[in-house]
Structure formats: C-alpha cells, structure tokens
Design an enzyme around this catalytic site. Structure first.
Site, short mmCIF file in Angstrom:
data_model
loop_
_atom_site.label_atom_id
_atom_site.label_comp_id
_atom_site.label_asym_id
_atom_site.label_seq_id
_atom_site.Cartn_x
_atom_site.Cartn_y
_atom_site.Cartn_z
N CYS A 51 26.43 46.77 41.85
CA CYS A 51 27.16 47.51 42.89
C CYS A 51 26.84 46.94 44.27
CB CYS A 51 26.80 48.99 42.85
SG CYS A 51 27.21 49.80 41.29
N ARG A 128 33.71 50.97 37.19
CA ARG A 128 34.18 50.19 38.34
C ARG A 128 35.71 50.20 38.39
NH1 ARG A 128 29.46 48.08 39.74
NH2 ARG A 128 28.01 47.69 38.04
#
Length: 215
Positions: A51, A128
């Site tokens: 991330c 995601r």
C-alpha cells in the site's frame, strides 16, 4: 457454514454510489467532485508495504492527474488518526508528501457500497480497487487487484486519458493506447455504411477494423 452476504457491485455507466465521509482533509462527498473526474481507490490497510508503494505512486503522479481535471481520493477501513500517522510516516521515511485525502471508513459503508470487501480475501479489509468516475458522477471503469499485488498507477493514468479521448472524439482506443497513437473508428452499424467504410479515407484492414490519427 454461514451463508456469506452477496457483494453489492456498482455498475459501469451508471451513477456512482453516493457517499459522505470523514477524510484526512475534512468531510468529503461525491458531490464535492462534480465537474472533476475522480479516481477513488481503496487499500487493505495503513502501514503496509505494498500500500505504501501505491500511495507513493499516486502522489508522484498527482500533478499529471490534475492536468486531466482528475482528483484522487484514497480509502481504507482504518481511522483518520491512523491515516494521518501513516501519511506523516511516508513523508518522514520516503520523502514523499501525500497531497490527496484518505477516507476513514470504519463503518465500511463506502467500502460495501462499492464492493471493495471481497469474501475470501478478508472480512474487514478492502481489496485493491480503483474506480474512475467522470465529471458527471458516472462510474466509467473499475479495476480490482488482490491484496498481495500492487496496481499500476501508470495504467490508471493511461485509462483516464483513454476515456477522456473517447468521449471527446467519439472513438475507441486499442490495447495499450497512448496519446499520439492511432485510434479505432467505431464499426459501421448498417450494411450501407459497411460498404462505404473502405472508401472513407481511414486506415482499414477490413470494413470492421479501421484506424485514424487524431492530429
């Protein structure tokens, strides 16, 4: 075994699910972005390596998105305090400032509306996801990645350019299209149009496959 609740998925070319949420830059709603394109993207959790690379990628390309009248908005189910601490950490450790807001979604209201939580991946973490919403609030594209693999920010940027070009010129774009490449002319809708297509000055392989320059 308990039945899993079905994932509610938004649909392309319809109004994007509305939201109003607390972020690292104050309360934001979908209406705040009217007149701008918006890239809304989720990540599984703050302070995680993959991330972090994605946020750095979005931050480094933020000006390029701005040039396309496109805003960025991140999201995870972490708190605003966690978001702020992570943003400060990225600036301190990586020398990158995160210029866009991040939604606090502890209730998972936004995540559930956009289908960001996938059964089998996690009960509480968003996978995601990337949603491209146009300046009229219409959902134009969705990208889903697993928790283990980072997405390509360059591809998101390319896709925004491609969508905007298709809108402006009423054309389609081929695989891997970049600005300056030839575009695809929409195929003819009638037999008469198909008959004429090869004589209309396009670069044609056959009546259904014709390209042209935009310049």
């Amino acid at each position: 075994m308990e039945d899993q609740k079905p994932v509610v998925m938004p649909r392309l070319n319809e109004k994007a699910p509305d939201f109003k949420a607390k972020t690292t830059q104050g309360v934001k709603s979908l209406k705040d972005y009217e007149g701008n394109w918006l890239v809304l993207f989720s990540h599984p959790a703050d302070f995680t390596p993959v991330c972090t690379t994605e946020f750095i990628g979005f931050a480094k390309n933020a000006d390029k998105f701005k040039e396309l009248n496109t805003e960025l908005l991140g999201l995870s189910v972490d708190s605003t305090h966690s978001h702020l601490a992570w943003v400060r950490n990225i600036k301190e450790k990586f020398g990158v400032e995160i210029p866009f807001p991040i939604i606090e979604d502890l209730s998972m209201k936004v995540a559930n509306a956009y289908g960001m939580i996938q059964p089998g991946a996690s009960d509480t973490s968003t996978v995601r996801t990337t949603f491209i919403i146009d300046d009229k609030g219409i959902l134009r594209a969705m990208l889903y990645y697993p928790m283990t693999n980072g997405r390509s920010v360059k591809e998101v940027l390319r896709l925004v350019k491609s969508l905007q070009t298709s809108d402006e010129h009423n054309i389609a774009t081929p695989e891997g299209w970049e600005p300056g490449d030839k575009v695809i002319v929409p195929p003819p809708a009638t037999a008469e149009e198909a008959e004429k297509r090869m004589e209309e000055g396009y670069e044609c392989v056959d009546w259904y496959f014709c390209r042209k320059d935009l310049n």
